[in-house]
Write an enzyme that holds these catalytic residues in place. Structure first.
Site, PDB file in Angstrom:
ATOM      1  N   CYS A 175      -6.207  -8.417 -15.116  1.00 19.56           N
ATOM      2  CA  CYS A 175      -4.593  -8.574 -15.284  1.00 19.56           C
ATOM      3  C   CYS A 175      -3.896  -7.478 -15.057  1.00 19.56           C
ATOM      4  CB  CYS A 175      -4.314  -9.363 -16.620  1.00 19.56           C
ATOM      5  SG  CYS A 175      -2.629  -9.782 -16.800  1.00 19.56           S
ATOM      6  N   ARG A 177      -0.630  -6.323 -17.955  1.00 16.97           N
ATOM      7  CA  ARG A 177      -0.793  -6.219 -19.457  1.00 16.97           C
ATOM      8  C   ARG A 177       0.299  -5.433 -20.263  1.00 16.97           C
ATOM      9  NH1 ARG A 177      -6.550  -3.993 -19.238  1.00 16.97           N
ATOM     10  NH2 ARG A 177      -6.485  -3.874 -17.026  1.00 16.97           N
ATOM     11  N   GLU A 184       0.570 -14.038  -5.578  1.00 13.83           N
ATOM     12  CA  GLU A 184      -0.316 -15.012  -6.111  1.00 13.83           C
ATOM     13  C   GLU A 184      -0.221 -16.309  -5.414  1.00 13.83           C
ATOM     14  OE1 GLU A 184       0.495 -14.455 -10.566  1.00 13.83           O
ATOM     15  OE2 GLU A 184      -1.540 -15.146 -10.493  1.00 13.83           O
ATOM     16  N   TRP A 231       4.026 -14.963 -16.389  1.00 16.93           N
ATOM     17  CA  TRP A 231       4.954 -15.463 -15.231  1.00 16.93           C
ATOM     18  C   TRP A 231       3.947 -14.851 -13.844  1.00 16.93           C
ATOM     19  CZ3 TRP A 231       6.940 -12.295 -18.760  1.00 16.93           C
ATOM     20  CH2 TRP A 231       7.053 -10.900 -18.873  1.00 16.93           C
TER      21      TRP A 231
HETATM   22  N1  ARG Z   1      -3.576 -16.591  -9.489  1.00 19.25           N
HETATM   23  C1  ARG Z   1      -3.491 -18.017 -10.306  1.00 19.25           C
HETATM   24  C2  ARG Z   1      -2.509 -18.721  -9.500  1.00 19.25           C
HETATM   25  O1  ARG Z   1      -2.063 -18.434  -8.200  1.00 19.25           O
HETATM   26  C3  ARG Z   1      -2.638 -17.741 -11.727  1.00 19.25           C
HETATM   27  C4  ARG Z   1      -3.407 -16.797 -12.511  1.00 19.25           C
HETATM   28  C5  ARG Z   1      -2.421 -16.312 -13.589  1.00 19.25           C
HETATM   29  N2  ARG Z   1      -1.524 -15.534 -13.269  1.00 19.25           N
HETATM   30  C6  ARG Z   1      -0.501 -15.146 -14.146  1.00 19.25           C
HETATM   31  N3  ARG Z   1       0.338 -14.632 -13.185  1.00 19.25           N
HETATM   32  N4  ARG Z   1      -0.603 -15.108 -15.286  1.00 19.25           N
HETATM   33  O2  ARG Z   1      -2.175 -19.775  -9.964  1.00 19.25           O
END
Ligand code: ARG
Length: 369
Positions: free
Chosen positions: A60, A63, A234, A229
């Site tokens: 992560c 953090r 991602e 968030w």
């Molecule tokens: N990578 C995952 C997604 O695209 C989520 C993982 C957690 N991500 C976060 N920003 N807490 O759905």
């Protein structure tokens, strides 16, 4: 329920020191464990334990905010109705109209506690069809499970999956639709290329990981959904871009007029950047919190500074900490992190159903080494 007393002692010693609690309090807890062979977490222990688990999550990059997660103690939730209620509350409180707040809801530990089958509380369905996959390919086997349990999706590319929960390890899985008004979503558009909105892309506001177990001081919580968030990559560089996910780079390139005939036009890279610009701009327009990867990298740098000041080693998994877009523009790319597993932490656990879409990562495949 019996616990791993060695881990219990280690956790209590560490956490009570961090909380600056006095020696007699620690001794009382040690006595409980010595006399009964077990213990239940106080709310204070549960809270610091969840925070430490986030702080120790090597993959992560977010953090810096480990100390700000809010813990909802749902250890008393026993019936499906109570579990469902706690999950809906989590979605609502975490979403907070777009001003996302990190939350973790912790259910009863061990096999007597519930099990959540969803990977995330909110995610899109995926269907294998004659014309290929509709929706999110990462959800195909879970979607099949939902349909076997009697749910039927509308078969759009963005159907919100239902919750699937078991009251405890022996109970049958129950399917529960999430009320649509609880699910905040963002339509994707681009500030300079209005054509991109025509693709009808959308994504949900809050990623709430629900399949991992939480281990604190020798006690295992199988159901402890948590959220932060999103970072834009991602969604823009993985969920929409991966060939094994929504696979949208070619249509984006076409929308913005790039030459996809030649790999060396770098159309994939240019499409990727514009897709990430679109994600950031869309979340901003919808007033839904999101962080870009440059800001997230800086925040992670601050986390490293803070941890060093606190006398703790920053553990990390380099390949996950670097962003998938322009990785070498971040400081993480240029240093190494020890990938040591420190507890409390979150761990994967055996899936309650068979998954077909996870292909094992091949390691050491180079024929010359
Ligand atoms: N990578 C995952 C997604 O695209 C989520 C993982 C957690 N991500 C976060 N920003 N807490 O759905």
């Amino acid at each position: 329920m019996s616990v791993n007393t060695e881990e219990a002692i280690e956790f209590l010693t560490k956490s009570y020191a961090e909380l600056k609690k006095d020696a007699t309090e620690l001794q009382n807890r040690m006595d409980t464990i010595a006399q009964t062979g077990t213990y239940a977490h106080t709310l204070e222990e549960l809270t610091i334990g969840a925070k430490m688990a986030w702080r120790n999550s090597n993959r992560c990059v977010g953090r810096l905010f480990w100390d700000r997660i809010q813990v909802i103690d749902a250890r008393e939730a026993a019936t499906v109705a109570e579990i469902q209620e706690a999950l809906f509350t989590h979605i609502e409180k975490a979403t907070n109209g777009g001003q996302i707040r990190p939350f973790i809801t912790i259910f009863k530990p061990g096999n007597e506690g519930p099990r959540i089958w969803n990977h995330q509380l909110i995610r899109y369905a995926g269907y294998a069809s004659e014309q290929g996959i509709i929706g999110d390919p990462a959800s195909v086997s879970f979607t099949e499970v939902c349909e076997k349990l009697g749910w039927r999706g509308a078969r759009t590319a963005f159907d919100i999956l239902p919750l699937v929960i078991q009251e405890n390890a022996d109970a049958a899985p129950i399917v529960i639709e999430i009320p649509p008004e609880l699910v905040l979503e963002v339509p994707i558009s681009h500030p300079d290329f209005p054509q991109i909105a025509e693709l009808g892309l959308r994504w949900y506001a809050v990623p709430i990981i629900s399949e991992m177990k939480l281990e604190i001081g020798g006690i295992t919580y199988q159901a402890a959904p948590f959220n932060g968030w999103y970072m834009e990559t991602e969604i823009g560089a993985r969920n929409f871009a991966d060939e094994g996910r929504y696979n949208k780079l070619a249509v984006i390139a076409e929308k913005i007029g790039l030459n996809t005939k030649r790999l060396d036009s770098l159309w994939k890279d240019r499409a990727l950047v514009e897709l990430n610009v679109a994600v950031i701009d869309s979340y901003h327009k919808a007033k839904v919190q999101i962080v870009d990867h440059h800001t997230a990298a800086r925040q992670f740098g601050q986390f490293e500074t803070n941890e060093q000041a606190a006398g703790r080693e920053v553990t990390g998994e380099w390949a996950w900490l670097i962003p998938p877009v322009s990785p070498a523009t971040t400081h993480m790319f240029h240093r190494r992190y020890p990938n040591k597993i420190v507890k409390p932490n979150f761990f994967y656990q055996e899936s309650p159903f068979e998954r077909t879409e996870i292909t094992p990562v091949r390691r050491g495949g180079c024929p010359f080494h």
